[in-house]
Design a protein around this motif. Structure first.
Motif, short mmCIF file in Angstrom:
data_model
loop_
_atom_site.label_atom_id
_atom_site.label_comp_id
_atom_site.label_asym_id
_atom_site.label_seq_id
_atom_site.Cartn_x
_atom_site.Cartn_y
_atom_site.Cartn_z
N GLU A 149 -0.91 6.25 -14.84
CA GLU A 149 -2.08 5.54 -15.27
C GLU A 149 -1.86 4.09 -15.05
OE1 GLU A 149 -4.47 4.87 -19.71
OE2 GLU A 149 -3.26 7.55 -19.56
N LEU A 150 -0.87 3.41 -14.12
CA LEU A 150 -0.47 2.20 -13.68
C LEU A 150 0.78 1.91 -12.75
CD1 LEU A 150 -0.67 -1.00 -14.13
CD2 LEU A 150 1.72 -0.81 -15.77
N THR A 151 0.27 2.15 -11.72
CA THR A 151 1.26 2.05 -10.94
C THR A 151 1.30 -0.01 -10.56
OG1 THR A 151 0.00 3.73 -9.90
CG2 THR A 151 1.06 1.74 -8.34
N LEU A 152 3.10 -0.35 -10.47
CA LEU A 152 3.09 -1.23 -10.63
C LEU A 152 3.60 -1.81 -8.58
CD1 LEU A 152 5.64 -1.61 -13.56
CD2 LEU A 152 3.66 -2.42 -12.82
N LEU A 153 3.00 -2.66 -7.93
CA LEU A 153 3.06 -2.64 -6.84
C LEU A 153 4.09 -4.08 -6.34
CD1 LEU A 153 -0.70 -2.13 -5.53
CD2 LEU A 153 1.16 -0.94 -5.46
N VAL A 154 4.97 -3.56 -6.02
CA VAL A 154 6.40 -4.97 -5.73
C VAL A 154 6.79 -4.90 -4.58
CG1 VAL A 154 9.41 -5.06 -6.86
CG2 VAL A 154 7.39 -3.21 -7.89
N GLY A 155 6.53 -5.87 -4.34
CA GLY A 155 6.55 -6.40 -3.22
C GLY A 155 4.93 -5.99 -2.10
N ILE A 193 -0.50 -3.74 -11.42
CA ILE A 193 -0.24 -4.50 -10.80
C ILE A 193 0.52 -4.69 -10.28
CG2 ILE A 193 1.34 -6.42 -12.52
CD1 ILE A 193 0.33 -4.56 -14.69
N PRO A 194 0.34 -5.99 -9.24
CA PRO A 194 1.11 -6.40 -8.29
C PRO A 194 2.26 -7.61 -8.46
CG PRO A 194 -1.32 -7.45 -8.03
CD PRO A 194 -1.06 -7.35 -9.43
N LEU A 195 3.56 -6.79 -8.26
CA LEU A 195 4.36 -8.25 -8.42
C LEU A 195 5.45 -8.74 -7.37
CD1 LEU A 195 6.07 -5.51 -11.14
CD2 LEU A 195 5.23 -7.85 -11.58
N PRO A 196 6.21 -9.93 -7.00
CA PRO A 196 6.92 -9.39 -6.39
C PRO A 196 7.87 -8.83 -6.29
CG PRO A 196 6.98 -11.79 -7.77
CD PRO A 196 6.34 -10.49 -7.99
N HIS A 197 8.58 -9.07 -5.44
CA HIS A 197 10.07 -8.40 -5.71
C HIS A 197 10.86 -9.43 -6.27
CE1 HIS A 197 14.32 -6.69 -4.23
NE2 HIS A 197 12.72 -5.04 -3.77
N PRO A 198 11.79 -8.30 -7.06
CA PRO A 198 12.47 -9.00 -8.24
C PRO A 198 14.03 -9.69 -7.14
CG PRO A 198 12.12 -6.57 -8.60
CD PRO A 198 11.64 -7.30 -7.75
N MET A 244 1.19 -12.64 -0.22
CA MET A 244 1.54 -11.94 -1.65
C MET A 244 1.50 -12.76 -2.97
SD MET A 244 4.23 -11.83 -3.79
CE MET A 244 5.80 -12.98 -2.88
N SER A 245 1.64 -14.43 -2.99
CA SER A 245 1.70 -15.11 -3.80
C SER A 245 0.08 -15.28 -4.62
CB SER A 245 1.46 -16.20 -3.67
OG SER A 245 3.33 -16.96 -3.43
N GLU A 246 -0.42 -15.26 -3.30
CA GLU A 246 -2.04 -14.18 -4.24
C GLU A 246 -2.27 -13.10 -4.34
OE1 GLU A 246 -4.82 -16.10 -0.48
OE2 GLU A 246 -3.71 -18.43 -0.28
N THR A 247 -1.68 -12.57 -4.35
CA THR A 247 -2.09 -11.71 -4.66
C THR A 247 -2.03 -11.06 -6.17
OG1 THR A 247 -2.17 -10.18 -2.11
CG2 THR A 247 -1.81 -8.60 -3.86
N VAL A 248 -0.40 -11.68 -6.55
CA VAL A 248 -0.08 -11.45 -7.41
C VAL A 248 -0.54 -12.11 -8.55
CG1 VAL A 248 1.92 -11.73 -9.03
CG2 VAL A 248 2.44 -10.70 -6.28
N ARG A 249 -0.69 -13.40 -7.96
CA ARG A 249 -1.81 -13.93 -9.22
C ARG A 249 -2.83 -13.81 -9.15
NH1 ARG A 249 -1.61 -18.12 -12.44
NH2 ARG A 249 -3.23 -20.27 -12.29
N ALA A 250 -3.55 -13.20 -8.72
CA ALA A 250 -5.26 -12.56 -8.59
C ALA A 250 -4.62 -10.48 -9.49
CB ALA A 250 -5.62 -11.96 -7.79
#
Length: 190
Positions: free
Chosen positions: A118-124, A155-160, A140-146
């Motif tokens: 039900e949730l996919t985390l898109l990392v990077g 949920i898009p995330l930056p790479h950790p 990527m910043s704009e995508t994560v911000r949105a």
């Protein structure tokens, strides 16, 4: 599911291009409710065969506010990188991008046997480009911000990675706004 995981783990499609040889890293079970799509394994993950088994994984688990036991419970969390094997070192620094063969070859088949996600985390950015396509923002910043635009499915995330520590400091909204939503969504599903 087991047949597909065996096929993925035995894949040698791009073996000639991999400096350390193939060692596809994937974790999944049909009951998983969360899918983490990252980039590609680094050398530590390649050596252990355990995804996110490095400082980036520690930071990702902190973001999710879950322990290692929960994170590696494949009946709850599936993990499938864009490239299943370590792609090699980029001469300019860091690792090379994920091999382009993996996602088109395996992701649709894997998603088909993960009916409860039900949730996919898109990392990077690689995961975001592949899964969001035209819905992705310019950076990527704009995508994560949105991130709210992509809820509840992803949920898009930056790479950790430690390489993004400066990005995290420049973007305090990530911790203040996104992390509470991420943690609640993940905890509700698990």
């Amino acid at each position: 599911m087991e047949k597909l995981l065996h096929e993925i783990r035995a894949c040698e499609v791009c073996a000639a291009e991999l400096p350390l040889g193939p060692r596809p890293v994937v974790r999944a079970a049909s009951g998983a409710r969360v899918l983490i799509v990252g980039q590609a394994p680094g050398t530590k993950v390649h050596n252990t065969g355990i995804p996110w088994n490095d400082p980036s994984g520690d930071r990702l688990r902190h973001w999710l506010d879950i322990d290692r036991h929960t994170f590696y419970d494949e009946t709850r969390i599936a993990i499938a990188p864009m490239g299943f094997c370590y792609p090699g070192r980029d001469p300019r620094g860091g690792d090379l991008p994920p091999r382009p063969e993996c996602a088109p070859l395996w992701h649709a088949r894997l998603l088909a046997v993960l009916p409860r996600v039900e949730l996919t985390l898109l990392v990077g950015s690689y995961a975001q480009a592949y899964y969001l396509g035209r819905q992705r923002k310019r950076t990527m910043s704009e995508t994560v911000r949105a991130f709210a635009e992509y809820l509840p499915a992803c949920i898009p995330l930056p790479h950790p990675s430690w390489r993004n520590t400066a990005w995290l400091k420049r973007n305090p909204w990530f911790e203040a706004e996104l992390l509470p939503v991420l943690r609640k969504r993940v905890h509700d599903l698990l």
